[in-house]
Write a protein that holds these residues in place. Structure first.
Motif, PDB file in Angstrom:
ATOM      1  N   SER A  30      45.214 -46.599  33.769  1.00 45.46           N
ATOM      2  CA  SER A  30      44.304 -47.403  34.576  1.00 45.46           C
ATOM      3  C   SER A  30      42.975 -47.593  33.843  1.00 45.46           C
ATOM      4  O   SER A  30      42.288 -48.589  34.056  1.00 45.46           O
ATOM      5  N   ALA A  31      42.628 -46.634  33.000  1.00 41.86           N
ATOM      6  CA  ALA A  31      41.384 -46.717  32.223  1.00 41.86           C
ATOM      7  C   ALA A  31      41.423 -45.698  31.100  1.00 41.86           C
ATOM      8  O   ALA A  31      42.179 -44.716  31.158  1.00 41.86           O
ATOM      9  N   LEU A  32      40.601 -45.931  30.092  1.00 46.86           N
ATOM     10  CA  LEU A  32      40.484 -45.004  28.965  1.00 46.86           C
ATOM     11  C   LEU A  32      39.011 -44.627  28.817  1.00 46.86           C
ATOM     12  O   LEU A  32      38.123 -45.476  28.921  1.00 46.86           O
ATOM     13  N   HIS A  33      38.781 -43.345  28.583  1.00 48.48           N
ATOM     14  CA  HIS A  33      37.418 -42.836  28.445  1.00 48.48           C
ATOM     15  C   HIS A  33      37.217 -42.257  27.052  1.00 48.48           C
ATOM     16  O   HIS A  33      38.108 -41.574  26.521  1.00 48.48           O
ATOM     17  N   TRP A  34      36.066 -42.507  26.483  1.00 44.01           N
ATOM     18  CA  TRP A  34      35.622 -41.811  25.275  1.00 44.01           C
ATOM     19  C   TRP A  34      34.487 -40.870  25.681  1.00 44.01           C
ATOM     20  O   TRP A  34      33.502 -41.290  26.315  1.00 44.01           O
ATOM     21  N   LEU A  35      34.643 -39.603  25.275  1.00 37.37           N
ATOM     22  CA  LEU A  35      33.689 -38.562  25.628  1.00 37.37           C
ATOM     23  C   LEU A  35      33.152 -37.907  24.365  1.00 37.37           C
ATOM     24  O   LEU A  35      33.823 -37.875  23.324  1.00 37.37           O
ATOM     25  N   GLN A  36      31.934 -37.372  24.466  1.00 36.69           N
ATOM     26  CA  GLN A  36      31.320 -36.659  23.350  1.00 36.69           C
ATOM     27  C   GLN A  36      30.961 -35.250  23.820  1.00 36.69           C
ATOM     28  O   GLN A  36      30.349 -35.087  24.888  1.00 36.69           O
ATOM     29  N   GLN A  37      31.367 -34.254  23.041  1.00 35.85           N
ATOM     30  CA  GLN A  37      31.069 -32.868  23.396  1.00 35.85           C
ATOM     31  C   GLN A  37      30.338 -32.183  22.246  1.00 35.85           C
ATOM     32  O   GLN A  37      30.847 -32.092  21.139  1.00 35.85           O
ATOM     33  N   HIS A  38      29.140 -31.708  22.550  1.00 33.37           N
ATOM     34  CA  HIS A  38      28.346 -30.989  21.558  1.00 33.37           C
ATOM     35  C   HIS A  38      28.631 -29.502  21.658  1.00 33.37           C
ATOM     36  O   HIS A  38      29.122 -29.019  22.699  1.00 33.37           O
ATOM     37  N   PRO A  39      28.332 -28.735  20.599  1.00 32.38           N
ATOM     38  CA  PRO A  39      28.467 -27.265  20.667  1.00 32.38           C
ATOM     39  C   PRO A  39      27.712 -26.749  21.881  1.00 32.38           C
ATOM     40  O   PRO A  39      26.626 -27.226  22.198  1.00 32.38           O
ATOM     41  N   GLY A  40      28.316 -25.788  22.579  1.00 33.04           N
ATOM     42  CA  GLY A  40      27.703 -25.322  23.824  1.00 33.04           C
ATOM     43  C   GLY A  40      28.431 -25.872  25.029  1.00 33.04           C
ATOM     44  O   GLY A  40      28.286 -25.365  26.139  1.00 33.04           O
ATOM     45  N   GLY A  41      29.214 -26.922  24.835  1.00 32.46           N
ATOM     46  CA  GLY A  41      30.144 -27.353  25.877  1.00 32.46           C
ATOM     47  C   GLY A  41      29.818 -28.620  26.626  1.00 32.46           C
ATOM     48  O   GLY A  41      30.715 -29.233  27.179  1.00 32.46           O
ATOM     49  N   ILE A  43      29.530 -32.201  28.031  1.00 32.06           N
ATOM     50  CA  ILE A  43      30.292 -33.418  27.756  1.00 32.06           C
ATOM     51  C   ILE A  43      29.531 -34.612  28.302  1.00 32.06           C
ATOM     52  O   ILE A  43      29.061 -34.594  29.446  1.00 32.06           O
ATOM     53  N   VAL A  44      29.434 -35.644  27.455  1.00 32.17           N
ATOM     54  CA  VAL A  44      28.772 -36.885  27.840  1.00 32.17           C
ATOM     55  C   VAL A  44      29.795 -38.014  27.775  1.00 32.17           C
ATOM     56  O   VAL A  44      30.565 -38.100  26.820  1.00 32.17           O
ATOM     57  N   SER A  45      29.812 -38.845  28.793  1.00 29.58           N
ATOM     58  CA  SER A  45      30.689 -40.001  28.797  1.00 29.58           C
ATOM     59  C   SER A  45      30.053 -41.101  27.952  1.00 29.58           C
ATOM     60  O   SER A  45      28.913 -41.492  28.182  1.00 29.58           O
ATOM     61  N   LEU A  46      30.810 -41.599  26.963  1.00 26.89           N
ATOM     62  CA  LEU A  46      30.301 -42.670  26.105  1.00 26.89           C
ATOM     63  C   LEU A  46      30.741 -44.040  26.623  1.00 26.89           C
ATOM     64  O   LEU A  46      29.929 -44.962  26.730  1.00 26.89           O
TER      65      LEU A  46
ATOM     66  N   SER B  86      40.685 -17.120  31.290  1.00 23.72           N
ATOM     67  CA  SER B  86      39.402 -17.178  30.582  1.00 23.72           C
ATOM     68  C   SER B  86      39.255 -18.565  29.966  1.00 23.72           C
ATOM     69  O   SER B  86      40.105 -18.997  29.175  1.00 23.72           O
ATOM     70  N   ALA B  87      38.193 -19.249  30.323  1.00 26.35           N
ATOM     71  CA  ALA B  87      38.044 -20.646  29.901  1.00 26.35           C
ATOM     72  C   ALA B  87      36.676 -21.156  30.318  1.00 26.35           C
ATOM     73  O   ALA B  87      35.939 -20.495  31.060  1.00 26.35           O
ATOM     74  N   LEU B  88      36.382 -22.359  29.849  1.00 28.60           N
ATOM     75  CA  LEU B  88      35.240 -23.103  30.353  1.00 28.60           C
ATOM     76  C   LEU B  88      35.759 -24.032  31.446  1.00 28.60           C
ATOM     77  O   LEU B  88      36.693 -24.800  31.223  1.00 28.60           O
ATOM     78  N   TYR B  89      35.196 -23.933  32.627  1.00 25.11           N
ATOM     79  CA  TYR B  89      35.604 -24.781  33.742  1.00 25.11           C
ATOM     80  C   TYR B  89      34.518 -25.835  33.971  1.00 25.11           C
ATOM     81  O   TYR B  89      33.353 -25.505  34.194  1.00 25.11           O
ATOM     82  N   LEU B  90      34.943 -27.069  33.886  1.00 24.76           N
ATOM     83  CA  LEU B  90      34.025 -28.197  34.000  1.00 24.76           C
ATOM     84  C   LEU B  90      34.330 -29.005  35.244  1.00 24.76           C
ATOM     85  O   LEU B  90      35.500 -29.168  35.612  1.00 24.76           O
ATOM     86  N   GLY B 110      29.302 -26.804  32.980  1.00 16.94           N
ATOM     87  CA  GLY B 110      30.436 -25.894  32.989  1.00 16.94           C
ATOM     88  C   GLY B 110      30.094 -24.475  33.398  1.00 16.94           C
ATOM     89  O   GLY B 110      28.941 -24.048  33.371  1.00 16.94           O
ATOM     90  N   THR B 111      31.138 -23.772  33.788  1.00 15.85           N
ATOM     91  CA  THR B 111      31.069 -22.331  34.060  1.00 15.85           C
ATOM     92  C   THR B 111      32.000 -21.652  33.073  1.00 15.85           C
ATOM     93  O   THR B 111      33.177 -21.982  33.012  1.00 15.85           O
ATOM     94  N   ARG B 112      31.450 -20.731  32.300  1.00 14.02           N
ATOM     95  CA  ARG B 112      32.286 -20.007  31.337  1.00 14.02           C
ATOM     96  C   ARG B 112      32.765 -18.719  31.989  1.00 14.02           C
ATOM     97  O   ARG B 112      31.972 -17.823  32.271  1.00 14.02           O
ATOM     98  N   LEU B 113      34.064 -18.658  32.242  1.00 10.76           N
ATOM     99  CA  LEU B 113      34.680 -17.508  32.905  1.00 10.76           C
ATOM    100  C   LEU B 113      35.371 -16.633  31.867  1.00 10.76           C
ATOM    101  O   LEU B 113      36.168 -17.127  31.073  1.00 10.76           O
ATOM    102  N   THR B 114      35.055 -15.363  31.889  1.00  8.54           N
ATOM    103  CA  THR B 114      35.731 -14.385  31.037  1.00  8.54           C
ATOM    104  C   THR B 114      36.442 -13.391  31.927  1.00  8.54           C
ATOM    105  O   THR B 114      35.821 -12.802  32.829  1.00  8.54           O
ATOM    106  N   VAL B 115      37.740 -13.227  31.709  1.00  8.77           N
ATOM    107  CA  VAL B 115      38.535 -12.277  32.476  1.00  8.77           C
ATOM    108  C   VAL B 115      38.902 -11.120  31.558  1.00  8.77           C
ATOM    109  O   VAL B 115      39.469 -11.325  30.477  1.00  8.77           O
ATOM    110  N   THR B 116      38.535  -9.898  31.965  1.00  9.40           N
ATOM    111  CA  THR B 116      38.797  -8.713  31.121  1.00  9.40           C
ATOM    112  C   THR B 116      39.833  -7.806  31.784  1.00  9.40           C
ATOM    113  O   THR B 116      40.092  -7.923  33.000  1.00  9.40           O
TER     114      THR B 116
END
Lengths: 107, 116
Positions: A30-41, A43-46, B86-90, B110-116
């Motif tokens: 139905s649609a296609l998305h391009w996303l950008q993810q920087h270190p740290g997690g 996500i930005v929709s492009l 254990s994951a990042l939940y967005l 996101g929420t970073r969940l760690t399961v030990t």
């Protein structure tokens, strides 16, 4: 075989180069998305595309529905473009992601 | 306009426990979707809520559940935690009303969940 394939997996470029990232999919969408993810997690929709072409600044996204293929182009790349670029398709209520392309732009 | 807010940012739990994560969407957005991101599997769709109803569900076991409140805020719950959870939940919100994913997605940090 993954329903959404991206290439390349990793890409290193010099500042100023023209970059292309490709996305192929095998499902009806139905649609296609391009996303950008920087270190740290974060996500930005492009772009969100269902047909044709979109441009935003130095970024251009195209989609060919018949060929089930989309491309993301970055013109005049810059080190701040370094990130993971992810293609995702909306299909039957699901959002299916590619594995991402890790881009590193060197000064 | 405030962005999508997820709480908490980090969480450490032990196997067998349960956890609840929260997501506050952008004001006016009625669609909220949840995703799991792991190094091995990448990003995977969990579920999507619209107007307090689960509209779509991904391929996850029943230990993963969610709900949406009348103010569009959403929570997801994972019961009987396993190490593999254990994951990042967005979460993401959008203006999508009819067909899902036909509007740009706005993601939380996101929420970073760690399961030990």
């Amino acid at each position: 075989k993954n329903e959404v394939e991206q290439s390349p997996q990793n890409l290193t470029a010099q500042e100023g180069e023209f970059i292309t990232i490709n996305c192929s999919y095998s499902v009806g969408i139905s649609a296609l998305h391009w996303l950008q993810q920087h270190p740290g997690g974060g996500i930005v929709s492009l772009f969100m595309l269902s047909s044709g072409k979109k441009k935003h600044g130095r970024l251009i996204a195209t989609i060919n529905i018949q060929e089930k293929h989309s491309s993301l182009h970055i013109t005049a790349s810059h080190p701040r473009d370094s990130a993971v670029y992810i293609c995702a398709v909306g299909s039957q209520g699901n959002l299916i992601f590619g594995k991402g392309t890790k881009l590193s732009v060197k000064p | 306009k405030a962005g999508v807010t997820q709480t908490p940012r980090y969480l450490i739990k032990t196997r067998g426990q349960q956890v609840t994560l929260s997501c506050s969407p952008i004001s006016g957005h009625r669609s909220v979707s949840w995703y799991q991101q792991t190094p091995g599997q990448g990003l995977q769709f969990l579920f999507e809520y619209f107007s307090e109803t689960q509209r779509n569900k991904g391929n996850f076991p029943g230990r993963f559940s969610g709900r949406q409140f009348s103010n569009s805020r959403s929570e997801m719950n994972v019961s009987t935690l396993e190490l593999g959870d254990s994951a990042l939940y967005l979460c993401a919100s959008s203006l999508s009303t009819g067909q899902s994913y036909n509007s740009p997605l706005h993601f939380g940090n996101g929420t970073r969940l760690t399961v030990t």
